[in-house]
Every structure is written in C-alpha cells, then in structure tokens.
Scaffold this active site. Structure first.
Site, PDB file in Angstrom:
ATOM      1  N   TYR A  60      -4.097   0.415  10.857  1.00 16.52           N
ATOM      2  CA  TYR A  60      -4.629  -0.952  10.797  1.00 16.52           C
ATOM      3  C   TYR A  60      -5.445  -1.284  12.049  1.00 16.52           C
ATOM      4  O   TYR A  60      -6.512  -1.884  11.955  1.00 16.52           O
ATOM      5  CB  TYR A  60      -3.500  -1.968  10.595  1.00 16.52           C
ATOM      6  CG  TYR A  60      -2.741  -1.787   9.293  1.00 16.52           C
ATOM      7  CD1 TYR A  60      -3.406  -1.490   8.102  1.00 16.52           C
ATOM      8  CD2 TYR A  60      -1.363  -1.900   9.245  1.00 16.52           C
ATOM      9  CE1 TYR A  60      -2.708  -1.323   6.919  1.00 16.52           C
ATOM     10  CE2 TYR A  60      -0.664  -1.735   8.060  1.00 16.52           C
ATOM     11  CZ  TYR A  60      -1.342  -1.441   6.901  1.00 16.52           C
ATOM     12  OH  TYR A  60      -0.659  -1.283   5.733  1.00 16.52           O
TER      13      TYR A  60
ATOM     14  N   ASN B 195       6.839   1.281  11.533  1.00 18.86           N
ATOM     15  CA  ASN B 195       5.817   2.064  10.829  1.00 18.86           C
ATOM     16  C   ASN B 195       4.589   2.245  11.725  1.00 18.86           C
ATOM     17  O   ASN B 195       3.529   1.661  11.508  1.00 18.86           O
ATOM     18  CB  ASN B 195       5.446   1.394   9.505  1.00 18.86           C
ATOM     19  CG  ASN B 195       4.640   2.297   8.604  1.00 18.86           C
ATOM     20  OD1 ASN B 195       4.095   3.311   9.030  1.00 18.86           O
ATOM     21  ND2 ASN B 195       4.549   1.912   7.338  1.00 18.86           N
TER      22      ASN B 195
ATOM     23  N   GLY C 268      -6.513  10.831   5.366  1.00 18.19           N
ATOM     24  CA  GLY C 268      -7.471   9.739   5.439  1.00 18.19           C
ATOM     25  C   GLY C 268      -7.582   8.913   4.171  1.00 18.19           C
ATOM     26  O   GLY C 268      -8.473   8.059   4.070  1.00 18.19           O
ATOM     27  N   LEU C 269      -6.691   9.128   3.211  1.00 18.34           N
ATOM     28  CA  LEU C 269      -6.793   8.415   1.938  1.00 18.34           C
ATOM     29  C   LEU C 269      -6.471   6.931   2.068  1.00 18.34           C
ATOM     30  O   LEU C 269      -7.125   6.093   1.439  1.00 18.34           O
ATOM     31  CB  LEU C 269      -5.904   9.072   0.880  1.00 18.34           C
ATOM     32  CG  LEU C 269      -6.239  10.525   0.550  1.00 18.34           C
ATOM     33  CD1 LEU C 269      -5.262  11.085  -0.468  1.00 18.34           C
ATOM     34  CD2 LEU C 269      -7.674  10.662   0.061  1.00 18.34           C
TER      35      LEU C 269
ATOM     36  N   ILE D 211       0.869  -1.169   0.000  1.00 17.09           N
ATOM     37  CA  ILE D 211       0.000   0.000   0.000  1.00 17.09           C
ATOM     38  C   ILE D 211       0.910   1.224   0.000  1.00 17.09           C
ATOM     39  O   ILE D 211       1.961   1.219   0.654  1.00 17.09           O
ATOM     40  CB  ILE D 211      -0.987   0.014   1.190  1.00 17.09           C
ATOM     41  CG1 ILE D 211      -1.936   1.205   1.085  1.00 17.09           C
ATOM     42  CG2 ILE D 211      -0.268  -0.047   2.509  1.00 17.09           C
ATOM     43  CD1 ILE D 211      -3.128   1.147   2.024  1.00 17.09           C
ATOM     44  N   ALA D 212       0.517   2.235  -0.756  1.00 20.14           N
ATOM     45  CA  ALA D 212       1.313   3.457  -0.830  1.00 20.14           C
ATOM     46  C   ALA D 212       0.394   4.653  -1.037  1.00 20.14           C
ATOM     47  O   ALA D 212      -0.590   4.566  -1.773  1.00 20.14           O
ATOM     48  CB  ALA D 212       2.308   3.369  -1.991  1.00 20.14           C
TER      49      ALA D 212
ATOM     50  N   GLU E 298       1.651  -7.763   6.523  1.00 21.03           N
ATOM     51  CA  GLU E 298       2.878  -7.597   7.298  1.00 21.03           C
ATOM     52  C   GLU E 298       3.213  -6.124   7.260  1.00 21.03           C
ATOM     53  O   GLU E 298       3.077  -5.482   6.215  1.00 21.03           O
ATOM     54  CB  GLU E 298       4.011  -8.410   6.669  1.00 21.03           C
ATOM     55  CG  GLU E 298       3.736  -9.896   6.672  1.00 21.03           C
ATOM     56  CD  GLU E 298       4.488 -10.635   5.574  1.00 21.03           C
ATOM     57  OE1 GLU E 298       5.002  -9.988   4.647  1.00 21.03           O
ATOM     58  OE2 GLU E 298       4.532 -11.858   5.652  1.00 21.03           O
TER      59      GLU E 298
END
Length: 150
Positions: free
Chosen positions: A116, A109, A79-80, A69-70, A104
């Site tokens: 999450y 981070n 909030g994107l 994810i980036a 993972e």
C-alpha cells in the site's frame, strides 16, 4: 495469460473459495455475496482463465472503501496484488467519482502495508483491537488512504 476484469455473479463461487483459502478468518458466504452490486467496483485477476485474486471495493458518495483483497498463496510475490490495485485505482480515477480510497489492514500484515505504501497510500490512524485473530484475541487495524483527486 493474465487478465483483470470485473468480478461478476458467475465468479462468486470460485472467488469465495479463494476467500476461504486466503484469510485466517474469512468472510461468511452471506457477507461475501452481499458485497456485490451497483455501488461496488469488484475486480478479479485471472491467470489462464483461473481466478487467482480479487478485490472488493465499495463506492459511496466521494469515497471508495477497499474492503477485501486476496491473492492465491501459490501466486503471491508476483506483483499480482499491485496489478489489481493499480487497475482499481485507474478505474476509480476514470470514473471521476470518489476522491479517496480508504482501507484497513492488519497491523501484522507487513507485506500488504509495504504494498500500500508503494502505491501511495498513507497511514491515517490506528483502530485498536479491530481484527479478531485465530487465538481469540484482537489485533489493531491501520487505517490508510489514497487520494485520487483533490
């Protein structure tokens, strides 16, 4: 205007540039391009038709694996990523296929881990020395899961 839609073959060059910008140790172009196809649910988030984020998710049997994810650095803290992940979760729930999403995340981070957790992911275990770092060391990965259905 913000839109979320399927990441398709026409988007890969633009999305790969985002991959290079967002990750200290990005995927190779070959790996990035190979994580596409029938067993993937890959999404992009656009602002005014510019890709500002994406997620790469493979579905196999009754599991989904969020591999990548980036979000563009200039568009973070808006909030994107949460919007993108909520859309991914909604689509996976509607498909009635996977029962769990796995991911993972680098132990360092903390922003991603907080995101999450806010979505309902739970920490399952630690994978020691999993992620390479820019200094040549390795960092632990936290394995997390989200239950879509019992």
């Amino acid at each position: 205007m913000k839109t979320i839609s399927t990441l398709n073959g026409h988007d890969l060059a633009e999305a790969y540039q985002l991959e290079l910008l967002c990750h200290v140790i990005p995927w190779s172009k070959q790996i990035f391009y190979s994580n596409q196809g029938e067993s993937y649910l890959n999404l992009k988030i656009c602002i005014d038709q510019q890709i500002v984020g994406f997620c790469i998710c493979q579905t196999v049997a009754d599991e989904a694996n969020l591999f990548n994810i980036a979000i563009h650095p200039q568009f973070r803290q808006q909030g994107l990523a949460k919007d993108l992940l909520n859309e991914l979760i909604s689509r996976l729930m509607a498909s009635n296929s996977p029962s769990t999403i796995w991911l993972e995340v680098r132990e360092s981070n903390q922003a991603a881990i907080k995101l999450y957790h806010s979505l309902g992911f739970n920490e399952i275990t630690i994978r020691k020395n999993y992620y390479p770092t820019a200094t040549g060391d390795y960092e632990n990965a936290i394995i997390m899961a989200f239950t879509l259905r019992l």
